[in-house]
Motif scaffolding. Structure first.
Motif, PDB file in Angstrom:
ATOM      1  N   GLN A   1      36.081  63.864  42.605  1.00 33.63           N
ATOM      2  CA  GLN A   1      37.239  64.404  43.303  1.00 33.63           C
ATOM      3  C   GLN A   1      38.472  63.896  42.563  1.00 33.63           C
ATOM      4  N   GLY A   2      39.529  64.650  42.570  1.00 35.06           N
ATOM      5  CA  GLY A   2      40.749  64.193  41.926  1.00 35.06           C
ATOM      6  C   GLY A   2      41.959  64.952  42.422  1.00 35.06           C
ATOM      7  N   ILE A   3      43.116  64.311  42.295  1.00 40.07           N
ATOM      8  CA  ILE A   3      44.376  64.940  42.683  1.00 40.07           C
ATOM      9  C   ILE A   3      45.460  64.430  41.748  1.00 40.07           C
ATOM     10  N   SER A   4      46.404  65.302  41.432  1.00 43.23           N
ATOM     11  CA  SER A   4      47.550  64.898  40.617  1.00 43.23           C
ATOM     12  C   SER A   4      48.827  65.352  41.308  1.00 43.23           C
ATOM     13  N   LEU A   5      49.899  64.671  40.983  1.00 45.86           N
ATOM     14  CA  LEU A   5      51.208  64.910  41.586  1.00 45.86           C
ATOM     15  C   LEU A   5      52.197  65.159  40.461  1.00 45.86           C
ATOM     16  N   ARG A   6      52.943  66.230  40.547  1.00 44.04           N
ATOM     17  CA  ARG A   6      53.969  66.513  39.533  1.00 44.04           C
ATOM     18  C   ARG A   6      55.092  65.481  39.657  1.00 44.04           C
ATOM     19  N   PRO A   7      55.768  65.164  38.558  1.00 37.10           N
ATOM     20  CA  PRO A   7      56.773  64.088  38.580  1.00 37.10           C
ATOM     21  C   PRO A   7      58.118  64.489  39.162  1.00 37.10           C
ATOM     22  N   GLU A   8      58.166  65.618  39.869  1.00 37.90           N
ATOM     23  CA  GLU A   8      59.433  66.078  40.426  1.00 37.90           C
ATOM     24  C   GLU A   8      59.222  66.601  41.844  1.00 37.90           C
ATOM     25  N   ALA A   9      60.100  66.206  42.754  1.00 34.93           N
ATOM     26  CA  ALA A   9      60.136  66.754  44.111  1.00 34.93           C
ATOM     27  C   ALA A   9      61.382  67.621  44.197  1.00 34.93           C
ATOM     28  N   GLN A  10      61.279  68.752  44.870  1.00 30.82           N
ATOM     29  CA  GLN A  10      62.381  69.706  44.940  1.00 30.82           C
ATOM     30  C   GLN A  10      62.942  69.775  46.355  1.00 30.82           C
ATOM     31  N   ILE A  11      64.276  69.760  46.478  1.00 28.78           N
ATOM     32  CA  ILE A  11      64.931  70.104  47.736  1.00 28.78           C
ATOM     33  C   ILE A  11      65.529  71.486  47.503  1.00 28.78           C
ATOM     34  N   SER A  12      65.031  72.485  48.229  1.00 33.69           N
ATOM     35  CA  SER A  12      65.462  73.874  48.052  1.00 33.69           C
ATOM     36  C   SER A  12      66.820  74.118  48.695  1.00 33.69           C
ATOM     37  N   ARG A  13      67.372  75.283  48.443  1.00 33.07           N
ATOM     38  CA  ARG A  13      68.673  75.654  49.016  1.00 33.07           C
ATOM     39  C   ARG A  13      68.664  75.650  50.536  1.00 33.07           C
ATOM     40  N   ASP A  14      67.507  75.958  51.124  1.00 37.02           N
ATOM     41  CA  ASP A  14      67.413  75.969  52.590  1.00 37.02           C
ATOM     42  C   ASP A  14      67.171  74.575  53.173  1.00 37.02           C
ATOM     43  N   GLY A  15      67.127  73.536  52.318  1.00 38.83           N
ATOM     44  CA  GLY A  15      66.947  72.165  52.783  1.00 38.83           C
ATOM     45  C   GLY A  15      65.499  71.716  52.866  1.00 38.83           C
TER      46      GLY A  15
ATOM     47  N   ALA B   1      52.980  71.262  48.950  1.00 34.84           N
ATOM     48  CA  ALA B   1      53.289  70.816  50.304  1.00 34.84           C
ATOM     49  C   ALA B   1      54.784  71.005  50.532  1.00 34.84           C
ATOM     50  N   VAL B   2      55.126  71.662  51.640  1.00 37.68           N
ATOM     51  CA  VAL B   2      56.530  71.975  51.923  1.00 37.68           C
ATOM     52  C   VAL B   2      56.874  71.498  53.330  1.00 37.68           C
ATOM     53  N   SER B   3      57.989  70.782  53.437  1.00 42.77           N
ATOM     54  CA  SER B   3      58.523  70.364  54.729  1.00 42.77           C
ATOM     55  C   SER B   3      59.831  71.109  54.954  1.00 42.77           C
ATOM     56  N   PRO B   4      60.050  71.627  56.167  1.00 49.72           N
ATOM     57  CA  PRO B   4      61.302  72.356  56.424  1.00 49.72           C
ATOM     58  C   PRO B   4      62.536  71.453  56.447  1.00 49.72           C
ATOM     59  N   LEU B   5      62.350  70.143  56.517  1.00 52.19           N
ATOM     60  CA  LEU B   5      63.475  69.209  56.608  1.00 52.19           C
ATOM     61  C   LEU B   5      63.446  68.209  55.465  1.00 52.19           C
ATOM     62  N   ALA B   6      64.608  67.893  54.923  1.00 49.63           N
ATOM     63  CA  ALA B   6      64.706  66.922  53.840  1.00 49.63           C
ATOM     64  C   ALA B   6      64.616  65.479  54.354  1.00 49.63           C
ATOM     65  N   ALA B   7      64.851  65.258  55.639  1.00 50.22           N
ATOM     66  CA  ALA B   7      64.679  63.955  56.301  1.00 50.22           C
ATOM     67  C   ALA B   7      65.304  62.791  55.546  1.00 50.22           C
ATOM     68  N   GLY B   8      66.572  62.923  55.162  1.00 51.79           N
ATOM     69  CA  GLY B   8      67.291  61.823  54.520  1.00 51.79           C
ATOM     70  C   GLY B   8      67.074  61.706  53.029  1.00 51.79           C
ATOM     71  N   LEU B   9      66.352  62.627  52.424  1.00 44.58           N
ATOM     72  CA  LEU B   9      66.150  62.576  50.981  1.00 44.58           C
ATOM     73  C   LEU B   9      67.353  63.171  50.260  1.00 44.58           C
ATOM     74  N   HIS B  10      67.594  62.705  49.036  1.00 42.35           N
ATOM     75  CA  HIS B  10      68.701  63.181  48.222  1.00 42.35           C
ATOM     76  C   HIS B  10      68.279  63.164  46.759  1.00 42.35           C
ATOM     77  N   ALA B  11      69.091  63.722  45.898  1.00 39.98           N
ATOM     78  CA  ALA B  11      68.785  63.727  44.473  1.00 39.98           C
ATOM     79  C   ALA B  11      68.696  62.285  43.959  1.00 39.98           C
ATOM     80  N   GLY B  12      67.702  62.046  43.106  1.00 41.46           N
ATOM     81  CA  GLY B  12      67.541  60.722  42.523  1.00 41.46           C
ATOM     82  C   GLY B  12      66.098  60.276  42.509  1.00 41.46           C
ATOM     83  N   PRO B  13      65.850  59.050  42.074  1.00 38.55           N
ATOM     84  CA  PRO B  13      64.480  58.545  41.975  1.00 38.55           C
ATOM     85  C   PRO B  13      63.862  58.269  43.351  1.00 38.55           C
ATOM     86  N   ALA B  14      62.556  58.439  43.420  1.00 45.07           N
ATOM     87  CA  ALA B  14      61.791  58.174  44.645  1.00 45.07           C
ATOM     88  C   ALA B  14      60.368  57.831  44.237  1.00 45.07           C
TER      89      ALA B  14
END
Length: 145
Positions: free
Chosen positions: A33-47, A97-110
């Motif tokens: 079994q395996g899983i990978s994660l892309r090195p970028e998270a996106q906050i869309s225009r709709d938040g 995976a998509v969440s309708p809310l950014a929940a305090g996230l902003h541009a930058g490292p995480a």
């Protein structure tokens, strides 16, 4: 016939060690079994927040349902998101995976974690959830708002 206590203890310890090495839990996952994660998270225009990557898995006769859980953590804010349907056929698939809310996230490292989880049921209720694959690393949150 007299057996020294030290020799008897060593024999008992060896038998216990062999039992521990060769015994496998009844519901252990034995397939790759395996899983990978892309090195970028996106906050869309709709938040909404989007994490993505790839996974592969195979089901055994004792496997339960399989799900993907993605978590992003930034400046004390933690957001966990479930992904869509998972197909375990041994081939690599994309996940998102998509969440309708950014929940305090902003541009930058995480920091982000993607987990491939197997759910074992007892009737209609989950009995156990096992993480069978995981990818965790630093990501960059990109804000497109």
């Amino acid at each position: 016939m007299f057996t020294p206590a030290r020799r008897m203890a060593l024999t008992a310890f060896s038998a216990l060690a062999a039992t521990s090495l060769f015994a496998t839990p009844a519901l252990a996952t034995v397939f790759h079994q395996g899983i990978s994660l892309r090195p970028e998270a996106q906050i869309s225009r709709d938040g909404s927040v989007r994490l993505s990557g790839t996974y592969h898995c195979e089901l055994s006769p004792t496997s339960g349902a399989v799900q993907i859980k993605a978590t992003v953590v930034q400046d004390g804010s933690r957001l966990s998101i479930g992904a869509g349907e998972v197909f375990c056929d041994g081939r690599e698939h994309a996940w998102e995976a998509v969440s309708p809310l950014a929940a305090g996230l902003h541009a930058g490292p995480a920091t982000a974690v993607a987990e491939l989880q197997e759910i074992h049921m007892a009737g209609l209720m989950p009995r156990a959830v096992d993480t069978v694959a995981q990818d965790s690393h630093d990501v960059e949150v990109v804000d497109h708002r």
